[in-house]
Structures are given as structure tokens and as C-alpha cells.
Write a protein that holds these residues in place. Sequence first.
Motif, PDB file in Angstrom:
ATOM      1  N   SER A   5      -4.291   9.879  -2.533  1.00 58.76           N
ATOM      2  CA  SER A   5      -5.211   8.791  -2.182  1.00 58.76           C
ATOM      3  C   SER A   5      -4.428   7.538  -1.804  1.00 58.76           C
ATOM      4  O   SER A   5      -3.380   7.243  -2.401  1.00 58.76           O
ATOM      5  CB  SER A   5      -6.140   8.482  -3.353  1.00 58.76           C
ATOM      6  N   LYS A   6      -4.940   6.791  -0.831  1.00 61.05           N
ATOM      7  CA  LYS A   6      -4.312   5.534  -0.443  1.00 61.05           C
ATOM      8  C   LYS A   6      -4.634   4.458  -1.478  1.00 61.05           C
ATOM      9  O   LYS A   6      -5.799   4.248  -1.823  1.00 61.05           O
ATOM     10  CB  LYS A   6      -4.795   5.092   0.936  1.00 61.05           C
ATOM     11  N   SER A  39       0.835  -1.204   0.000  1.00 60.66           N
ATOM     12  CA  SER A  39       0.000   0.000   0.000  1.00 60.66           C
ATOM     13  C   SER A  39       0.867   1.251   0.000  1.00 60.66           C
ATOM     14  O   SER A  39       2.039   1.220   0.382  1.00 60.66           O
ATOM     15  CB  SER A  39      -0.930   0.011   1.222  1.00 60.66           C
ATOM     16  N   GLY A  40       0.268   2.338  -0.426  1.00 60.42           N
ATOM     17  CA  GLY A  40       0.969   3.617  -0.446  1.00 60.42           C
ATOM     18  C   GLY A  40       0.008   4.727  -0.798  1.00 60.42           C
ATOM     19  O   GLY A  40      -1.214   4.545  -0.785  1.00 60.42           O
ATOM     20  N   VAL A  41       0.557   5.885  -1.138  1.00 58.53           N
ATOM     21  CA  VAL A  41      -0.253   7.050  -1.489  1.00 58.53           C
ATOM     22  C   VAL A  41       0.111   7.482  -2.904  1.00 58.53           C
ATOM     23  O   VAL A  41       1.291   7.612  -3.246  1.00 58.53           O
ATOM     24  CB  VAL A  41      -0.001   8.203  -0.504  1.00 58.53           C
ATOM     25  N   ASP A  42      -0.906   7.677  -3.745  1.00 60.02           N
ATOM     26  CA  ASP A  42      -0.639   8.041  -5.133  1.00 60.02           C
ATOM     27  C   ASP A  42      -0.393   9.552  -5.263  1.00 60.02           C
ATOM     28  O   ASP A  42      -0.370  10.291  -4.273  1.00 60.02           O
ATOM     29  CB  ASP A  42      -1.768   7.580  -6.057  1.00 60.02           C
ATOM     30  N   ILE A  74       1.026   3.573  -7.565  1.00 60.66           N
ATOM     31  CA  ILE A  74       1.633   4.732  -6.918  1.00 60.66           C
ATOM     32  C   ILE A  74       2.415   5.577  -7.915  1.00 60.66           C
ATOM     33  O   ILE A  74       2.415   6.806  -7.851  1.00 60.66           O
ATOM     34  CB  ILE A  74       2.547   4.271  -5.770  1.00 60.66           C
ATOM     35  N   SER A 101      -3.345   0.423  -3.220  1.00 59.50           N
ATOM     36  CA  SER A 101      -2.651  -0.831  -2.958  1.00 59.50           C
ATOM     37  C   SER A 101      -2.505  -1.624  -4.243  1.00 59.50           C
ATOM     38  O   SER A 101      -3.258  -1.425  -5.210  1.00 59.50           O
ATOM     39  CB  SER A 101      -3.402  -1.660  -1.919  1.00 59.50           C
TER      40      SER A 101
END
Length: 308
Positions: free
Chosen positions: A59-60, A52-55, A114, A62
Motif C-alpha cells: 500500500s502507498k 511517500s513510499g510503499v509499505d 514503511i 506517507s
Amino acid sequence: MKRFGLIGAATLALGISAVLPAEGGSFIEPKGVEAAALATPLPVDLPLEYVSGVDEYGSKVSQYKIDLGNRTGTLVLKMYMTEKYPKNGADTLFADVKRHRSSGFSLMDSNSAIYPGVAKGVASFDKYSPIYDLYPDIPKPKYTSGFQNVGVNKKGERFIALGVYLNSTVNNGIYYLDTPNMATGHWNVKAYFYENVNVEKRVFNEVGRYFPLLDKVRWGVAELKHNQIGRLTMLHNTPLLKEEYGKFKVARTLKNGEQYRIYGYKEISGKGYYAVGGGHFVEMNPKLAKYETPAKNKMRLVKILHEE
């Protein structure tokens, strides 16, 4: 005192006659197995990491990460939609895949959820795959596409099948699966890998039968059945016992050298018996019969075939 033991079956409220599942019989016939079946390659169960991460928009997101570790071979993916996927959208996507229409599935060299501007496609899963040969006169690179298909597992659950033969490694064998709505949790994915072998077309053709396997799981010359925990080889002519109303009587004699599948066991007053189906038992006695258990990887493959 009586004690019952079963693997992979309900153990509560069992009557005496319901000790075992009826799994295609327990006698193992050693004849008639083709050499090609015994030589069928088997996949390994491939762990996946849901990262998971933030784009770029904050926005979060995965995505599934696949680590092949610089290995080459055939990567096979089995994808189930979660409840987050709208039913109409799911039905449309399944229909598109079934009609061999391009559906936006890709294998990427980095996390495209991402870093969409950086990630590059390694393989796409679309109708232009060499598997389909819809346009055989149009030249196409061998490794730009893999197969896609739809299937139903043995529990009646629908899935989308993806796969591709990778003859070289990119990014040290680390890939990311890019699909419609992957980053928003709409998919559960399982991965399998056939190392050093191209079975792309064979796996595709088995999607309605054994997917992601190519054949039944075999232990020696015989099929390893669902819920089977072992096999018994007679060392001497041995009584086959039939239980009726809590008592044993001899049903017939098992011959020296015969083999039987074992699905469970039963203990009565401290004495053990192997259950061989249909209310029949063989005494647990190493002087009468040799008991063996299958390798864990083979039992795992049987579980994959019947439960995933």
C-alpha cells in the motif's frame, strides 16, 4: 491620481476612511515592557517533508519527516486534521487529548509507515509527560514523553499541539512523526523549533494564547502588530493629517521622538503619505520622520500567530 497600498488587508473597493485596519492603535508607548518579555526566545519556522513510499503490504503510505540537523532544543508541532478524517473520529481524538489521555502520537527514528518493524520511538506524546505531573510519585524518564494539548487558532480552527525538549540527537537529527492515520493523509502539520532551550512547559501553557509562540512578537519594546508593515519615528514636530472628503487638514502635531505603527500608505498626485490609522496620515518625508521595516523573520512569526 490616487494610489493605495496595504499589506495583509483587502485592497479592492476601499473607501477613504477604510484605508487601515484598526489594529489596537498606532502610537507606540515605549514604557512598561518587562525585561523578561524582551528576552522571550523565538522559534524558527521548520520546513517539513512529506515522504511517500510503499509499505510491507504493497500500500502507498506517507509520513512527515523532520530534519533538525543535529540540533537540540524544543520541537513544537501544530497539527490540523484534513477532511479525510471522519468527524466522529476527529471529535473523539480531540476529546481524548483534552482529557490528557494517551492518543498514540510518537516521534520515531525512522519511517514507521514503511518500516514499522525497524523504527524505534524517540519520544511519545501522552498523559505521562512531565508537563502534566498527574502521577508525581511515579518515577519516569525525562525524555520518553512530551506534551500534547488542543487549541483553537485565531481563525477558529482546531488543532492538536505536540512538543518535546530533545537534549540529544538520534539518527543525525532526522525524525518521523507517527500519529493515528498519519500515513493516509489525515493530517496537515506545521513544525517550529526553539534551538538550545527547554521551553516545553512554557509552550504547553500558552496553547490557548500564543501557541506556538510564548509571547507577543516584539520589535524593540513594542508589539509588532498583525498587518503592520513598519514604524515611523518623528525627527521633528510633524503635522498629523486627517483626511475628510478628499482633503487634508491638520489634526494635531506629532512630537519629536514619538513612534507610530504603519499599516499602509497612500499616494495622491505623486506625493506619498504613511497611513497611521483612523484616517490619519503623515507625509512621506525623510527629513520629518524616519521609516523602518521589521525583520522578515519577525513578520513571519506574526503571520504564524495570526494566520496559521
